[in-house]
Every structure is written in C-alpha cells, then in structure tokens.
Design a protein around this motif. Structure first.
Motif, PDB file in Angstrom:
ATOM      1  N   VAL A  96       0.695  -1.317  -0.033  1.00  0.00           N
ATOM      2  CA  VAL A  96      -0.105  -0.093  -0.118  1.00  0.00           C
ATOM      3  C   VAL A  96       0.858   1.064  -0.264  1.00  0.00           C
ATOM      4  O   VAL A  96       0.552   2.267  -0.841  1.00  0.00           O
ATOM      5  N   LYS A  97       2.062   1.401   0.860  1.00  0.00           N
ATOM      6  CA  LYS A  97       2.670   2.415   0.806  1.00  0.00           C
ATOM      7  C   LYS A  97       3.571   2.965  -0.515  1.00  0.00           C
ATOM      8  O   LYS A  97       3.483   3.995  -0.920  1.00  0.00           O
ATOM      9  N   LYS A 100       0.708   3.937  -2.659  1.00  0.00           N
ATOM     10  CA  LYS A 100       0.376   5.535  -2.752  1.00  0.00           C
ATOM     11  C   LYS A 100       1.400   6.647  -3.108  1.00  0.00           C
ATOM     12  O   LYS A 100       1.097   7.533  -3.435  1.00  0.00           O
ATOM     13  N   ASP A 103       0.934   7.057  -6.579  1.00  0.00           N
ATOM     14  CA  ASP A 103      -0.399   7.503  -7.013  1.00  0.00           C
ATOM     15  C   ASP A 103      -0.538   9.136  -6.522  1.00  0.00           C
ATOM     16  O   ASP A 103      -0.933   9.465  -5.541  1.00  0.00           O
ATOM     17  N   ARG A 104      -0.192   9.756  -7.605  1.00  0.00           N
ATOM     18  CA  ARG A 104       0.060  11.297  -7.297  1.00  0.00           C
ATOM     19  C   ARG A 104      -1.020  12.163  -7.039  1.00  0.00           C
ATOM     20  O   ARG A 104      -1.194  12.975  -6.239  1.00  0.00           O
ATOM     21  N   ASN A 106      -4.092  10.814  -5.532  1.00  0.00           N
ATOM     22  CA  ASN A 106      -4.683  10.204  -4.490  1.00  0.00           C
ATOM     23  C   ASN A 106      -6.097   9.564  -5.007  1.00  0.00           C
ATOM     24  O   ASN A 106      -7.246   9.872  -4.131  1.00  0.00           O
ATOM     25  N   ASN A 108      -6.701   6.475  -5.922  1.00  0.00           N
ATOM     26  CA  ASN A 108      -6.639   5.121  -5.861  1.00  0.00           C
ATOM     27  C   ASN A 108      -6.673   4.407  -7.111  1.00  0.00           C
ATOM     28  O   ASN A 108      -7.132   3.368  -7.405  1.00  0.00           O
TER      29      ASN A 108
END
Length: 154
Positions: A96-97, A100, A103-104, A106, A108
């Motif tokens: 997940v880290k 994220k 994923d600029r 956010n 998802n």
C-alpha cells in the motif's frame, strides 16, 4: 418454441431428480462404528514418557527464541494475524505504501502517466552524469535498500 420449453423442463427435472438421488444416497451410507473392546484413543493432554538415559541437547524451553530462517521471518512479516496463513489482503497490505507513493492524485488509480513520471524521476536521479544512459554503478543505486542487520553474526 414448445419443444425448447419442453426440453428445458425435462433437463431441470432430470437434474433435480439426480440431486435428490445423490443426497439420499449420501444419507444412507453407514457411519463406521468403533469396534467393541478396542482401546480408547489416547488422551490429547497425555504427555509422552521421557527416557532418563537420553543424551544430547535438551529441547528448547517455552519462551526461548529459536533462530528462524530468512523465509520464516519473511513469512512472519506478511502473516499479520499470526494464523499461519497469508491472505490476499495481508499480502497486498505490504504494498500500500509503495502504491500510494506512485498515486500522485490520490484517486486510488494508477495511471500510466503517474507510473511514467515516477519511473522517469527515478531514472534521472540514478543518472549521475546526465548522459541518458545508466552505467552498472549508476544502475546499482536503483536497487531497493535492505534494512541493516540488527546484530552482527561474526
């Protein structure tokens, strides 16, 4: 049209009859009974008898830490609830880290542009002389960093 409907009804009736036959047969199979006069199964709480003349190292006492292999430690990091199994959620949770970070916006969702920007930035950072090519030494800087060993096994 009537032939198709009749065929469908016949197929359903055959399937239902087969299910009833199969279920009825499963209920009629005899359950194995224990033999009369056979010894009862050993109690679960019974401890094995020790050999007073035994030689060798003693088994580890409860609470003593035994050295784990690298794979056992890696398995333990993923098995969050310590049930001896790794679920898909536990496996994906470790990523997940990293997701994220890519994923600029956010949302998802990882678009190609988000991946390409991150990859391009990583390449530019590794390309120390800025010639657009990575030497083996420059490429080695892109490898994920391993955590330092907690203690030396010298």
């Amino acid at each position: 049209m009537e032939r198709v409907l009749g065929g469908a009804m016949a197929a359903l009736l055959l399937a239902a009859g087969g299910l009833f036959w199969w279920q009825g047969r499963a209920n009629n199979e005899p359950v194995p009974q224990p033999l009369i006069g056979s010894p009862p199964p050993p109690a679960v709480d019974a401890l094995p008898e020790g050999d007073p003349d035994a030689s060798g190292d003693a088994p580890p006492m409860p609470g003593e830490a035994s050295p784990q292999s690298r794979e056992q430690k890696r398995f333990g990091r993923y098995d969050r609830n310590r049930d001896g199994f790794i679920t898909r959620v536990e496996m994906m949770g470790s990523r997940v880290k990293a997701f994220k970070a890519l994923d600029r916006d956010n949302d998802n969702l990882l678009s190609f542009e988000e991946w390409a920007v991150t990859t391009s930035d990583r390449f530019a950072k590794a390309d120390g002389n800025g010639d657009g090519r990575l030497t083996p030494a420059e490429f080695a800087t892109t490898a994920p960093k391993r955590a330092a060993a907690a203690k030396c096994r010298c």
